[in-house]
Design a protein around this motif. Structure first.
Motif, PDB file in Angstrom:
ATOM      1  N   PRO A   1     -17.253 -30.013  82.032  1.00  0.00           N
ATOM      2  CA  PRO A   1     -16.540 -28.773  81.665  1.00  0.00           C
ATOM      3  C   PRO A   1     -15.468 -29.000  80.605  1.00  0.00           C
ATOM      4  CG  PRO A   1     -16.818 -28.906  84.041  1.00  0.00           C
ATOM      5  CD  PRO A   1     -17.232 -30.246  83.488  1.00  0.00           C
TER       6      PRO A   1
ATOM      7  N   SER B   1     -17.661 -23.448  85.790  1.00  0.00           N
ATOM      8  CA  SER B   1     -16.330 -23.661  85.233  1.00  0.00           C
ATOM      9  C   SER B   1     -16.029 -22.645  84.134  1.00  0.00           C
ATOM     10  CB  SER B   1     -16.219 -25.088  84.683  1.00  0.00           C
ATOM     11  OG  SER B   1     -14.981 -25.289  84.038  1.00  0.00           O
ATOM     12  N   ASP B   2     -17.021 -22.379  83.267  1.00  0.00           N
ATOM     13  CA  ASP B   2     -16.790 -21.429  82.175  1.00  0.00           C
ATOM     14  C   ASP B   2     -16.744 -19.992  82.670  1.00  0.00           C
ATOM     15  OD1 ASP B   2     -16.382 -23.138  80.019  1.00  0.00           O
ATOM     16  OD2 ASP B   2     -18.518 -23.475  79.747  1.00  0.00           O
TER      17      ASP B   2
ATOM     18  N   LYS C   1     -15.387 -19.128  85.502  1.00  0.00           N
ATOM     19  CA  LYS C   1     -14.025 -19.040  86.004  1.00  0.00           C
ATOM     20  C   LYS C   1     -13.028 -18.929  84.863  1.00  0.00           C
ATOM     21  CE  LYS C   1     -10.648 -21.492  88.879  1.00  0.00           C
ATOM     22  NZ  LYS C   1     -10.386 -22.732  89.666  1.00  0.00           N
TER      23      LYS C   1
END
Length: 326
Positions: free
Chosen positions: A184, A317-318, A320
């Motif tokens: 990430p 992750s992206d 979020k």
């Protein structure tokens, strides 16, 4: 308390390595280029225990000052202009930083140590891009190097120079021939992060499509957090050497898209993906797949995170990240 100096501290590898070394009780110093570097805050937030030092791989005097301040037992040279596509646009700058920067650091260590090279160990971040037009599959430490980009050529120079300093001066200098490793924390210009960001954006309705290059290109992709442990293990060996760090598996861009879109509930990604020749490399590398047998046997290292888990981790992750921004 052992002491380590990391160049390229602002990149994904630098951040993961700094975390690892801090957990192991190291005092960690990171080299950072330029005044008011915008990534300095990122390092301070992510690894607050790191002491940042000004320096530039193109300026040997700054490297000598950093060595004098850090007094390191270990130096990890991760700094480079590492985006392959950019290396065709800025071939001279890539050479100055990624190739000659290795020479500057090795020479700075040799001069600073005043001939007592036994007190310092050096790690050079070599790359699978050195194999380029591959001469055997899978690629091993003994495979002939045939780079196909200015970046790959620069990495070959640094790789052989590290070997030369090991053989000429008895320096404990090791090279990790790292195959593609992602996370990430990867820059958005790299294809894996480009895909994870785009898929998250499409899911959230922030963009309609993603423009890609060669969908048939294949790479050996692993998790950067796993790979930095191999770097550390190399410098704990009694004898310096070179190691291929890889998963031993290969996946295509199409597989990357399959997993990324599927992780957000989109089964057919074709309507969202457009190909453009502008994103094709002038000279594409062939099948890159590493043989990590030597690293497994000698270092006791093997990857823990699989390809599917890695891609899903990056997309989540992206999602979020973008949700928090919107």
């Amino acid at each position: 308390m052992p002491r380590a100096l990391i160049t390229g501290i602002t990149g994904q590898d630098g951040l993961y390595l700094a975390e690892l070394l801090l957990e192991k009780g190291y005092e960690v110093f990171g080299l950072i280029r330029g005044q008011n570097n915008p990534k300095a805050d990122l390092v301070s937030r992510t690894v607050p225990g790191v002491t940042l030092l000004p320096g530039d791989l193109t300026d040997m005097s700054s490297l000598l000052r950093a060595l004098q301040t850090a007094q390191p037992d270990e130096v990890y040279n991760l700094g480079a202009i590492s985006f392959v596509a950019y290396s065709w646009e800025q071939a001279a700058l890539t050479t100055d930083v990624t190739a000659k920067g290795v020479l500057n650091m090795l020479e700075a260590i040799r001069v600073w140590s005043q001939g007592d090279l036994s007190k310092i160990r050096f790690y050079q971040a070599s790359s699978s891009e050195m194999f380029g037009r591959v001469q055997e599959v899978p690629q091993r430490e003994t495979t002939l190097l045939w780079p196909r980009s200015p970046y790959g050529v620069s990495k070959v120079y640094g790789h052989y120079l590290t070997i030369n300093y090991r053989e000429s001066y008895g320096m404990h200098a090791s090279s990790g021939i790292l195959f593609n490793h992602e996370s990430p924390r990867r820059g958005p210009e790299f294809v894996t992060r480009k895909v994870s960001l785009a898929v998250a954006s499409i899911k959230l309705g922030l963009q309609d499509k993603i423009v890609m290059g060669n969908l048939d290109a294949q790479r050996d992709w692993g998790f950067a957090g796993d790979y930095v442990e191999a770097m550390w293990r190399m410098l704990q060996q009694p004898t310096a050497d070179d190691y291929v760090i890889a998963t031993g598996e290969t996946h295509s861009i199409k597989e990357l898209l399959d997993i990324a879109f599927d992780s957000v509930g989109i089964a057919d990604w074709a309507p969202y993906v457009e190909q453009n020749e502008a994103f094709f490399r002038p000279a594409e590398v062939d099948l890159l797949i590493g043989d990590p047998a030597k690293a497994k046997e000698t270092l006791g290292w093997e990857p823990k995170v699989g390809f599917q888990e890695l891609v899903q981790m990056m997309v989540e992750s992206d999602l979020k990240l973008l949700s928090e921004k919107s």
